[in-house]
Design a protein around this motif. Sequence first.
Motif, mmCIF file in Angstrom:
data_model
loop_
_atom_site.group_PDB
_atom_site.id
_atom_site.type_symbol
_atom_site.label_atom_id
_atom_site.label_comp_id
_atom_site.label_asym_id
_atom_site.label_seq_id
_atom_site.Cartn_x
_atom_site.Cartn_y
_atom_site.Cartn_z
ATOM 1 N N VAL A 108 -1.983 12.721 7.857
ATOM 2 C CA VAL A 108 -1.605 11.665 7.952
ATOM 3 C C VAL A 108 -0.754 11.137 9.011
ATOM 4 N N ALA A 109 -0.585 10.617 10.018
ATOM 5 C CA ALA A 109 -0.255 10.770 10.570
ATOM 6 C C ALA A 109 1.665 9.774 10.777
ATOM 7 N N GLN A 110 2.407 10.313 11.019
ATOM 8 C CA GLN A 110 3.582 9.663 10.322
ATOM 9 C C GLN A 110 4.398 9.425 11.510
ATOM 10 N N ASP A 111 4.570 8.287 12.596
ATOM 11 C CA ASP A 111 5.796 8.300 13.667
ATOM 12 C C ASP A 111 5.665 6.838 13.949
ATOM 13 N N GLU A 112 7.092 5.898 13.584
ATOM 14 C CA GLU A 112 7.235 4.752 13.539
ATOM 15 C C GLU A 112 7.266 4.880 14.893
ATOM 16 N N THR A 113 7.247 4.991 16.222
ATOM 17 C CA THR A 113 7.356 5.167 17.113
ATOM 18 C C THR A 113 5.785 5.145 18.059
ATOM 19 N N ALA A 114 5.263 5.726 17.316
ATOM 20 C CA ALA A 114 3.750 5.863 18.185
ATOM 21 C C ALA A 114 3.412 4.408 18.861
ATOM 22 N N LEU A 115 2.996 5.329 19.932
ATOM 23 C CA LEU A 115 1.980 4.309 20.842
ATOM 24 C C LEU A 115 0.425 4.356 20.481
ATOM 25 N N VAL A 116 0.365 3.184 20.242
ATOM 26 C CA VAL A 116 -0.695 2.476 19.976
ATOM 27 C C VAL A 116 -1.489 2.497 20.641
ATOM 28 N N LEU A 117 -3.247 2.804 20.940
ATOM 29 C CA LEU A 117 -4.229 2.361 22.127
ATOM 30 C C LEU A 117 -4.750 1.775 21.305
ATOM 31 N N MET A 118 -5.029 0.356 21.538
ATOM 32 C CA MET A 118 -5.531 -0.320 20.889
ATOM 33 C C MET A 118 -7.660 -0.753 20.999
ATOM 34 N N PRO A 119 -8.220 -1.145 20.767
ATOM 35 C CA PRO A 119 -9.906 -1.579 21.584
ATOM 36 C C PRO A 119 -10.037 -2.656 20.819
ATOM 37 N N GLY A 120 -10.987 -3.488 21.517
ATOM 38 C CA GLY A 120 -11.048 -4.909 21.238
ATOM 39 C C GLY A 120 -12.254 -5.504 22.485
ATOM 40 N N VAL A 121 -12.702 -6.327 21.581
ATOM 41 C CA VAL A 121 -13.656 -6.985 22.488
ATOM 42 C C VAL A 121 -13.963 -7.897 23.661
#
Length: 177
Positions: A108-121
Amino acid sequence: MNKLQLRRFIREQKRAMTEAQIREKSEQLARLFLETEEYRRAQSIYGYLSYNQEVRTLPILQQALRDGKRVAVPKCYGEEMRFIWLDDLSAVAKNAMGIPEPMADGPVAQDETALVLMPGVAFDQAGNRIGYGGGYYDKFLAREGNHPTLALCYAFQMVEHLEAEEFDIPVDRVLWV
């Protein structure tokens, strides 16, 4: 338009795209994304593996690995989504919804500063988004709120204004072409 109508409209627009159009727009968005300060600063990317007519994210995640960044993608466990580190981007399988996710349950990833690429409609200029209806990213970001977030979309997914609900967490930045 209400959310249901907007989802239907966007789905129709996506289905009308050819594979060549998807590839071209995805390549343009990948270039824009890889040039961002958010990407340059990130040591880790929490991405997602696209499906259907979504912006193709695999080349972005492959480049991130080549650039020495760690990459994680989401896996759902009932109502909870966790990011799993993935060194081999082919070690995935489609879940019951047809969405590619890691075959392994860890690490399980644990990097509190990771850049999150967000999907969406759909998205608006303020970063409000309409997702696919499960609230997985909002719940994840409510638990881990320090992540910078960025979304990629086609121009027709950008709308003037979206009504945010109390549990919605806006995206920091949206790139579109």
